[in-house]
Structure formats: structure tokens, C-alpha cells
Design an enzyme around this catalytic site. Structure first.
Site, PDB file in Angstrom:
ATOM      1  N   ASP A  48      38.798  45.274  47.312  1.00 29.16           N
ATOM      2  CA  ASP A  48      40.108  45.223  47.960  1.00 29.16           C
ATOM      3  C   ASP A  48      40.337  46.457  48.824  1.00 29.16           C
ATOM      4  O   ASP A  48      40.319  47.588  48.320  1.00 29.16           O
ATOM      5  CB  ASP A  48      41.191  45.130  46.882  1.00 29.16           C
ATOM      6  N   ASP A  49      40.549  46.246  50.134  1.00 30.97           N
ATOM      7  CA  ASP A  49      40.866  47.324  51.087  1.00 30.97           C
ATOM      8  C   ASP A  49      39.750  48.356  51.224  1.00 30.97           C
ATOM      9  O   ASP A  49      40.007  49.547  51.451  1.00 30.97           O
ATOM     10  CB  ASP A  49      42.162  48.047  50.682  1.00 30.97           C
ATOM     11  N   CYS A  88      45.367  40.572  52.842  1.00 36.78           N
ATOM     12  CA  CYS A  88      44.863  40.101  51.549  1.00 36.78           C
ATOM     13  C   CYS A  88      44.793  38.595  51.347  1.00 36.78           C
ATOM     14  O   CYS A  88      43.731  38.039  51.089  1.00 36.78           O
ATOM     15  CB  CYS A  88      45.714  40.706  50.439  1.00 36.78           C
ATOM     16  N   ARG A  92      41.381  35.902  51.367  1.00 35.10           N
ATOM     17  CA  ARG A  92      40.934  35.197  50.160  1.00 35.10           C
ATOM     18  C   ARG A  92      40.974  33.682  50.346  1.00 35.10           C
ATOM     19  O   ARG A  92      40.123  32.953  49.819  1.00 35.10           O
ATOM     20  CB  ARG A  92      41.804  35.637  48.979  1.00 35.10           C
ATOM     21  N   LYS A 141      41.587  40.391  41.375  1.00 33.98           N
ATOM     22  CA  LYS A 141      42.766  40.035  42.162  1.00 33.98           C
ATOM     23  C   LYS A 141      42.599  38.639  42.773  1.00 33.98           C
ATOM     24  O   LYS A 141      41.674  38.401  43.548  1.00 33.98           O
ATOM     25  CB  LYS A 141      42.967  41.080  43.252  1.00 33.98           C
ATOM     26  N   HIS A 143      45.523  36.448  44.277  1.00 34.91           N
ATOM     27  CA  HIS A 143      46.429  36.534  45.431  1.00 34.91           C
ATOM     28  C   HIS A 143      46.509  35.253  46.265  1.00 34.91           C
ATOM     29  O   HIS A 143      46.662  35.311  47.486  1.00 34.91           O
ATOM     30  CB  HIS A 143      46.075  37.719  46.319  1.00 34.91           C
ATOM     31  N   SER A 166      48.354  42.215  44.599  1.00 32.59           N
ATOM     32  CA  SER A 166      47.975  43.595  44.913  1.00 32.59           C
ATOM     33  C   SER A 166      48.519  44.597  43.908  1.00 32.59           C
ATOM     34  O   SER A 166      49.568  44.390  43.289  1.00 32.59           O
ATOM     35  CB  SER A 166      48.463  43.961  46.324  1.00 32.59           C
ATOM     36  N   HIS A 295      42.570  49.076  46.231  1.00 34.20           N
ATOM     37  CA  HIS A 295      43.897  48.991  46.831  1.00 34.20           C
ATOM     38  C   HIS A 295      44.789  50.089  46.246  1.00 34.20           C
ATOM     39  O   HIS A 295      44.692  50.419  45.064  1.00 34.20           O
ATOM     40  CB  HIS A 295      44.500  47.623  46.535  1.00 34.20           C
ATOM     41  N   ASP A 355      37.615  42.540  51.472  1.00 31.77           N
ATOM     42  CA  ASP A 355      38.567  41.552  52.000  1.00 31.77           C
ATOM     43  C   ASP A 355      39.092  41.906  53.383  1.00 31.77           C
ATOM     44  O   ASP A 355      39.351  41.044  54.212  1.00 31.77           O
ATOM     45  CB  ASP A 355      39.727  41.327  51.032  1.00 31.77           C
TER      46      ASP A 355
END
Length: 622
Positions: A48-49, A88, A92, A141, A143, A166, A295, A355
Site C-alpha cells: 500500500d502506497d 486505493c 484494487r 487491506k 478496500h 486504509s 500506508h 497499488d
């Protein structure tokens, strides 16, 4: 299959290797389970990120990611992997369905109390692989909707453990490491009443950019009315971050608020236990690992808006982000080592990517886009997350499959997260559903062959800067070229006055100029014949995409038991304001809470973490 429930908390991180020697793994694997015939196992790591410049194998000078680097170099590094969206939820949705997120009707991001999620008529990778009898699990995660009807248990996954959205969409906690001592006098302050409402402070940034706009409902006016009611009636359930466990669609909230300190151990143990339970199964498995790391968290909830467990605190030269990334690497190493120990390495394809780009406005608590800086974007403070500059959508990636993928190789062929669905389908011997268009392409030729070529002639990127309602084409990749019809700063630095539109599109040679510093042409047609021909092809493909693309619409599912506007968020017990951190029995063993109870029983006070306003709130409830 044996339940994974007993394995969630019974963690002994000292027994799991954090790295391994490629040469010695063969001896271990030869003494365990024999090779499984038929379709391969799949493991997909989705951080993530994470930025392109964050990892050792992509060139960061002080990052410590030995497990990821070893896997990357012993597999094939994919230097030109694009996300399906620059934030995000959209990213996904694209990975799960193989379709542009705009086809699903979903916005770029949804909040923790959202009444809708990924439409049930969309087919996920897990649902697709179930047709070939795969065992499926997800850790991390999700989401794509937090209501039960949208959670992984309803979308083809047998098991799920994770934070469904998140890390900054609610308040988490940090428990103390045994060796830590704090001398600061602890005080307890009453709960600030404003935190009875939605605490997601970043919401306005997404709304300002139009990233939370969903396509209108296709169900009824009643659904649209409920959506408005949901906006007007804040949900108290969004206050504390939940950790959710699902087993064959039976759902339990394990912690609320989640303990960030022990989260990595829970994730690692859950994933390795799932693999262990499938070692003798005649059916292959699919393990999807969309990390909650790296994240950032809600401001004030954790140290420097990041989090890391005890083992990796202050362990790297890169500060707390480096520590969090090292912990991510540790989880990866544990999972891959389990595959090796069970003799499944030659039967398992591993894919790794992110992502979207790093959230630049979070400073040193966030990642780095590396050389993808969008240098032509003068006046933009953020060309990463939330933008369709390379820094927002081009991700670090590799594929590892012992024997099947040649080690120490790399490719610059164009690949997208959209390609995961069709690729896994092909390798599992499954035809794609024929009742919908797919934007992803089968990339197995690229992975398995030295000279494999991408099937993406034109890879379009959708965004919000075009000025059109909902989402539209922002840019496209065509061979060595990338064209932008509009550009804007990323999340947290968006300003409508800085949005720029181009006719004809801004054109770069992205192979020669990956930093997007020197355009081939700017608001005019190129002068060189080769570039002009490419521009004409791009304009023709753009017109075709615009005229044939079908945007999806959200279909909100009917309310379930206890659901209504203001009550869509995950909540362990609304009578307790969704605060349920008094676990007992199996859920308490091995945790910091259990350790604290031990000290309490002996009359010794356990040291607490440094005080901040959120920790004060937590302590006032205990």
C-alpha cells in the site's frame, strides 16, 4: 480445511526465518512435500502506497529489503508495471477484476462507512479461481466495501484477516514493547466528543479531487436517497480501526481498535498457517497479500504517522518508514520461506507490486517515487499518489517462479495490474468470462519467455483532471510514448488552478525520458515523422476508446441485519462505541494485552507508550 483461527495470535517470530539462501533452499524442499501437479499456486503481494524508488532492487541507497531484493533478482524484474488507478479502491478493483475501475462504477476511494462496494456482478480473481477448485485467502487491506456482503468472504475468499480499508480511516493503537521504558508522567484526558464522529481527516483531500465520486445507482431512487442520508448521518463506527477475521464467510471483529504493534505478526502467522494447511491438499491455493503497510496512519495515532512492531523499531537508517518497510520485507520472507520449507517453490508463482505511488505530502513517513518525478510539472508539489504522472501509477514489480522464470532477468515490456486476472486465469486453465470486456492482457509470455512481448498496444489511464463528470481518460501509454490530455497535482496538493489540459496531448518518449522532463511536443503536433505517426495512432485510439468505453454503475445491495444509514461501518458493539479490546482466551494469548495482564497479576505496572491525544482516549476507556 483446518480453521486458521487458532493461529492468529499464537505467534513465535523467532522460529521463522527472515531471509534465506537460494542455494540451501533446495535441500530443505527436497526433504518435504513432493511437487504438486496441475495448476500452480499463486501468491500476489500488493503493498500500500509504495513508491518505485523505495526498494533495494529499484535503487534506494539505505532501504533494507533483503527478502524482496533476493526474490526480485532471482526472478524477473518488471520495470514497467502500471497500476490500474492512482489511489486505493480503484487500483484494487482493477487488480481484482481485470477491468478498468471506471467500468465497475466505483470511485477512486471509498470511506470506512460506505454503503456500497464492488458490484456483486463483478467477478473477482478469487471467484474465478474457485472454478478450478483453488483454496483462497487474503490478508491485509481489502478496500472494496466493508459491509459483509462486500467483504472478501462474499467474494470468493475462504479466509480473510485484515483492516478492510486504509490505516488512516480510524484510530488504531500502539502497545508497548517489553524493553521500552517511559519516564514521562502519564495523564488521562476525557474523550473529545468530536471523535464520536468520523475521524478520517484525509476525506476532504479525496473529495476535493473528485476521487470519491461514484457512478449513480442502477437500483432505485431509494438507494440514492439512502446514499444521501448516509452522507448526512455520520457513523460512530468509523472511530476505531477494526481488525476483521472471516472463515468461510463467518465474520468476527478480532480487535477494535487494531493494535499496530502486533499487526505484522498476526499477518505473517495467518498467511504461513494458510500455506501450511494446504501443503497436502490436492488443490492449489491462491494467497492474496494486499499489505496494510506502508500506508500512513491518522495523524496523532502513531509515531510519525507510521507504525512498526517491536522487532523492527529503530532498525534502519531510513527512519520509521524504513522500519515499516523492513517489517513488510520480513512478512514476505516468512511467507516465501514457508513455501520453500514445504517443497512448493517450483509450484508457486509469486507476483509483487504496489497499488499506487507514495503519498508525497506525508513527507518522510511516506515513500519515494524515485526517478519518476514528473519534472515538466512546474509548480506541482506532488506528482505521485493521486496523479497520473509516472510517479503516481508506475510501480516496482517482479515475478518469481523457481525453474519456470529465468533468474536474473528483467523486462521493460508494458504490464498492468489489470493483467493479473487474465494471467492467473490462463495459467490455471480457465477461460475468461465472455459476458464482459476485459482491459487486462495475459502477461504469461512476458514472464515465462525471454523475448515475450506485451499485448498492450494502448494502455489508457483514467483520472479526474479532464473536467468531465466522473472519470475520463487522463493519459495513455503506447509503446515508448506516453501522452497526457490533462495533468494535475496529486493527493493533498490538488488545486484546480494548477490543472492543465492539452490539445493535442502532451507527448513524452517515456523510455528515453522516464522523469517526464522534456516533452516531444507541447500543445502542438510533433514535427518528426516517427513521432507524428505515433501521435496520429494515439488520437485515433483515443477516439475509439471514448466512443466504445462503457462506464459501470453502482448497484447498492439491500441493507442487512442492523444496517441503515449511519450504521454501515464495522462495529464490534455499538453500545460500547465500537471499542472492544477486552479479548479473552485464544485471542489474548501471546499478545501485549496478555503480557500486561501478567504484570497486573503480579502487581507490576507495565510501561505505556508515549502519550498523545489518541492514547489518552484509549487509556480513558480501560
Amino acid at each position: 480445511m483446518t480453521s486458521l483461527l487458532p493461529f492468529l495470535i499464537l505467534v513465535d517470530s523467532t522460529t521463522t526465518s527472515t531471509s534465506s539462501d537460494e542455494g540451501s533452499s533446495n535441500d530443505r524442499s527436497s526433504s518435504t512435500s513432493s511437487s504438486r501437479s496441475g495448476s500452480p499456486n499463486f501468491i500476489v503481494f500488493f503493498v500500500d502506497d509504495l513508491g518505485y524508488g523505495d526498494l533495494g532492487f529499484t535503487g534506494h541507497p539505505t532501504t533494507e529489503t533483503p527478502n524482496l531484493d533476493r526474490l526480485a533478482f532471482n526472478g524477473k524484474i518488471l520495470t514497467t508495471w502500471y497500476s490500474g488507478c492512482n489511489v486505493c479502491t480503484g487500483s484494487r478493483a482493477s487488480l481484482m477484476t481485470g477491468r478498468q475501475f471506471a467500468r465497475t462504477g466505483l470511485p477512486g476511494v471509498i470511506g470506512p462507512s460506505c454503503s456500497y462496494g464492488l458490484n456483486l456482478n463483478e467477478v473477482t480473481i478469487a471467484e474465478q479461481l474457485k472454478k478450478a477448485n483453488y483454496s483462497t485467502a487474503i490478508v491485509g487491506k481489502w478496500h472494496l466495501g466493508q459491509r459483509k456482503v462486500y467483504l472478501p468472504g462474499s467474494r470468493g475468499f475462504d479466509y480473510y484477516l485484515g483492516i478492510p480499508f486504509s490505516d488512516d480511516m480510524g484510530i488504531g493503537r500502539e502497545s508497548t514493547c517489553p524493553a521500552e521504558q517511559f519516564t514521562k508522567e502519564e495523564t488521562v484526558s476525557p474523550i473529545d466528543e468530536k471523535f464520536n464522529l468520523d475521524t478520517w481527516s484525509a476525506r476532504h483531500m479525496y473529495e476535493e479531487m473528485g476521487l470519491m465520486k461514484a457512478r449513480l445507482f442502477t437500483s432505485s431512487n431509494d438507494s440514492i436517497e439512502k446514499l444521501q442520508q448516509d452522507k448526512d448521518k455520520p457513523d460512530k463506527g468509523t472511530k476505531w480501526l477494526p481488525l476483521v477475521y472471516q472463515e468461510f464467510n463467518q465474520t468476527r471483529i478480532v480487535e477494535q481498535p487494531v493494535d499496530f504493534t502486533t499487526l505484522a505478526e498476526k499477518y505473517s502467522n495467518f498467511a504461513t498457517s494458510f500455506i501450511e494447511n494446504n501443503k497436502d491438499s490436492p488443490n492449489p491455493f491462491f494467497l492474496y497479500v494486499p499489505f496494510s503497510h506502508v500506508h500512513t496512519t491518522e495523524a496523532g495515532t502513531t509515531t510519525e504517522n507510521q507504525y512498526v512492531g517491536c522487532k523492527y523499531r529503530n532498525s534502519t537508517k531510513r527512519g520509521i518508514f524504513g522500519d515499516a518497510l523492513a517489517e513488510t520485507d520480513w512478512i514476505t520472507g516468512n511467507i516465501v520461506q514457508k513455501v520453500r520449507d514445504l517443497g512448493l517453490e517450483e509450484d508457486t508463482l509469486i507476483l509483487f507490486t504496489s497499488d499506487n505511488g507514495p503519498w508525497a505530502m506525508r513527507g518522510s513517513s511516506a515513500g519515494s517515487e524515485g526517478l519518476f518525478t514528473g519534472r515538466f510539472a512546474e509548480g506541482y508539489k506532488n506528482t505521485a499518489k493521486g496523479s497520473n504522472w509516472e510517479g503516481g501509477i508506475r510501480e516496482p514489480a517482479f515475478a518469481y517462479w523457481k525453474v519456470s522464470i529465468t533468474p536474473f532477468t528483467r523486462t521493460s515490456e508494458i504490464i498492468s495490474s489489470l493483467d493479473v486476472f487474465p494471467t492467473l486465469s490462463a495459467l490455471a486453465g480457465l477461460p475468461l468470462p465472455q459476458d464482459r470486456p476485459f482491459d487486462g492482457k495475459d502477461m504469461s509470455e512476458i514472464l515465462l519467455n525471454e523475448d515475450g512481448k506485451s499485448d498492450h498496444d494502448f494502455l489508457f489511464f483514467y483520472g479526474t483532471c479532464s473536467g468531465e463528470e466522473y472519470y475520463s481518460i487522463s493519459s495513455v501509454r503506447h509503446g515508448k510514448y506516453k501522452a497526457h490530455w490533462c495533468t494535475a497535482p496529486g493527493l493533498g496538493h490538488f488545486n484546480e488552478s494548477l490543472t492543465k489540459r492539452y490539445d493535442p496531448p502532451l507527448l513524452f518518449d517515456i523510455e528515453k525520458d522516464p522523469s517526464e522532463a522534456e516533452p516531444i511536443s507541447f500543445n502542438q503536433m510533433p514535427t518528426k515523422k516517427e513521432d507524428l505517426m505515433a501521435m496520429n495512432r494515439i488520437l485515433k485510439a483515443y477516439a475509439m476508446e471514448k466512443s466504445t468505453f462503457q462506464f459501470g454503475n453502482i448497484t447498492q445491495e439491500p441493507d442487512g441485519p442492523g444496517e441503515e444509514p449511519g450504521k454501515y461501518a464495522l462495529c464490534c458493539d455499538r453500545s460500547r462505541e465500537c471499542y472492544c479490546n477486552d479479548r479473552a482466551g485464544i485471542f489474548n494469548l501471546g499478545t501485549k494485552e496478555h503480557h500486561g495482564q501478567y504484570h497486573k497479576a503480579l502487581g507490576n505496572r507495565e510501561p505505556s507508550p508515549p502519550i498523545n491525544k489518541y492514547q489518552n482516549m484509549l487509556q480513558s476507556l480501560e
